[in-house]
Design an enzyme around this catalytic site. Structure first.
Site, PDB file in Angstrom:
ATOM      1  N   SER A 126       0.880  -1.178   0.000  1.00 52.07           N
ATOM      2  CA  SER A 126       0.000   0.000   0.000  1.00 52.07           C
ATOM      3  C   SER A 126       0.912   1.220   0.000  1.00 52.07           C
ATOM      4  O   SER A 126       1.763   1.361   0.892  1.00 52.07           O
ATOM      5  CB  SER A 126      -0.893  -0.027   1.235  1.00 52.07           C
ATOM      6  OG  SER A 126      -1.869   0.980   1.134  1.00 52.07           O
ATOM      7  N   GLU A 127       0.752   2.106  -0.985  1.00 51.83           N
ATOM      8  CA  GLU A 127       1.776   3.133  -1.179  1.00 51.83           C
ATOM      9  C   GLU A 127       1.837   4.168  -0.063  1.00 51.83           C
ATOM     10  O   GLU A 127       2.789   4.926   0.029  1.00 51.83           O
ATOM     11  CB  GLU A 127       1.656   3.799  -2.557  1.00 51.83           C
ATOM     12  CG  GLU A 127       0.357   4.506  -2.847  1.00 51.83           C
ATOM     13  CD  GLU A 127      -0.609   3.607  -3.621  1.00 51.83           C
ATOM     14  OE1 GLU A 127      -0.613   2.386  -3.383  1.00 51.83           O
ATOM     15  OE2 GLU A 127      -1.346   4.154  -4.473  1.00 51.83           O
ATOM     16  N   ASN A 128       0.826   4.211   0.818  1.00 53.19           N
ATOM     17  CA  ASN A 128       0.925   5.114   1.963  1.00 53.19           C
ATOM     18  C   ASN A 128       1.891   4.590   3.021  1.00 53.19           C
ATOM     19  O   ASN A 128       2.150   5.288   3.999  1.00 53.19           O
ATOM     20  CB  ASN A 128      -0.455   5.376   2.573  1.00 53.19           C
ATOM     21  CG  ASN A 128      -1.196   4.117   2.920  1.00 53.19           C
ATOM     22  OD1 ASN A 128      -1.178   3.140   2.178  1.00 53.19           O
ATOM     23  ND2 ASN A 128      -1.851   4.113   4.067  1.00 53.19           N
TER      24      ASN A 128
END
Lengths: 232, 216
Positions: B47-49
């Site tokens: 998840s890119e966060n």
């Protein structure tokens, strides 16, 4: 060395002025500096340039700064979920510079690390690349992106010691550690301040050298999209 | 009969995911690919966060405001999960350490250009991490409806919306067919049950060849 304050007003009142460039940590509403945002709202300062992945939602987070039109320009990767923003943008009352999320992160990292610019493949052939230097390395085209710096970074972390060493919690970390490195003044609000020696030095995410001002805040920690699975 | 959204996700999971893969699933339909990961393989979702090893959505009452995915939905962690900052998250992407991304799309061109982040004068949202993903990962797969809601084709000679990336999409799985894209252009490799070549030709503006070694 870090200076500890009692609240957001004390930590920010002598810094805030019109025209500031502010980095604000957080992803969506996760890990946002709620207390500092409210203080900026209360200060009525305007013409702000805000660097943040998102712009909150209507009525919460950075979204509240839109209500009094305090933001002149946003640098973000995504501003969906915010009708007021969209309306002000379409009316040309607010300017936005869209940055691909990884480019935004690396520009902030570079700024804090004293790196003026870097080449990336991200955005080649899109509007993001327009007007930027293109260069071919090993047969592939890259574009030049520049480092970002700010006057002020407002950061939320879970825990700090009195030396300003800070620890984030889960995905609330996101842009905060890099933003803490890239501003003239970094103001950190935390859920808990502990004595020096209580944090394991191996577990520090952001060393105190990057933290100039610190205070313990009160947090609502609103969730943007509660999503559940069914109990079987 | 066209494939349902769930069937598209199941096909993507079975054809694209391999044991040991690190994968980024885009917001929307691709998120559901996670529900169809074959039980005999281990895949870690990025998840890119700032998380690797995304777990399922939490049970009601167990949500953690500090634990969300890139679509801002509440999620859970797994024993093998790790958290990191956004710079490190995009080192994984820009450095092509992830094996695959599966994304949604507004338009895909016959040379693999992707448009999925904005519609001029209609939708102002932003590209998020999509430009980073498609410019840097070796395998980019798109899941989408074959045509837009108004019936207009989404597989085009040239995208009309602003691009997310150029010559980046390797495969498109739609409700009607699977199309592969390589240096020679677009190729029809599989049809949904009951869908004819004539129907695909009528609903596709892009030129494509038909692979003979497929199930057609």
């Amino acid at each position: 060395m870090v200076k500890i304050f009692n609240n957001a007003h004390e930590a920010l009142s002598d810094i805030l002025c019109d025209g500031l460039t502010i980095m604000a940590g957080g992803f969506g509403l996760c890990g946002i500096p709620e207390n500092s945002i409210k203080e900026i709202y209360n200060s009525d300062k305007k013409d702000l340039t805000v660097i943040s992945n998102n712009c909150g939602i209507d009525g919460f987070g950075l979204g509240i700064l839109l209500e009094k039109r305090q933001i002149k320009k946003m640098l973000s990767s995504y501003v969906g979920e915010n009708k007021l923003f969209e309306q002000q943008y379409l009316n040309k009352e607010i300017e936005i510079e869209f940055n691909p999320q990884g480019t935004l992160a690396e520009r902030i990292r570079a700024g804090g690390a004293g790196i003026a610019g870097f080449y990336t493949k991200t955005g080649v052939g899109t509007i993001v690349a327009e007007g930027k230097e293109h260069k071919v390395f090993n047969g592939e085209t890259y574009i030049l992106e520049t480092g970002l710096l700010a006057d002020l970074a407002i950061i939320k972390a879970q825990k700090a010691d009195k030396a300003g060493n800070i620890i984030f919690n889960k995905t609330a970390r996101n842009f905060s550690p890099i933003m803490a490195t890239a501003a003239k003044v970094t103001v950190v609000e935390v859920e808990e301040i502990v004595e020096i020696g209580e944090l394991d030095p191996d577990h520090i995410h952001t060393p105190g050298i990057f933290v100039h001002r610190l205070f313990k805040g009160n947090f609502e920690k609103r969730i943007e999209r509660v999503t559940n699975r069914e109990k079987k | 009969m066209a494939w349902t959204t769930d069937e598209i996700c199941k096909i993507a999971a079975e054809k694209e995911l391999k044991d040991g893969f690190y994968v980024n699933l885009g917001i929307g339909i691709p998120t559901n690919v996670a529900n169809f990961i074959p039980s005999h393989i281990k895949v870690l979702l990025h998840s890119e966060n700032g998380m690797l090893g995304m777990g399922p959505f939490p049970f009601a009452g167990e949500e953690d405001p500090d634990l969300i995915n890139a679509g801002k939905q509440t999620i859970t962690a797994l024993p093998e999960s790790s958290y990191f900052d956004s710079a490190n998250s995009f080192v994984m992407i820009r450095g092509a350490h992830l094996d695959l991304t599966i994304l949604g799309a507004l338009q895909v061109s016959e040379r693999g250009d992707l448009a999925n982040w904005t519609i001029p004068r209609k939708m102002v949202k932003g590209m998020g991490g999509a430009m980073d993903l498609v410019a840097n990962l070796k395998r980019v797969v798109v899941l989408m409806d074959h045509v837009a809601k108004d019936g207009s084709p989404k597989l085009l000679k040239k995208c009309s919306f602003p691009l997310t990336g150029i010559a980046c999409v390797k495969r498109v799985i739609t409700d009607l067919a699977i199309m592969d894209i390589d240096n020679n252009g677009m190729h029809l490799v599989e049809l949904a049950p009951g869908v004819t070549l004539d129907e695909i030709q009528a609903k596709t503006e892009a030129s494509f060849s038909v692979y003979t070694n497929s199930s057609l």
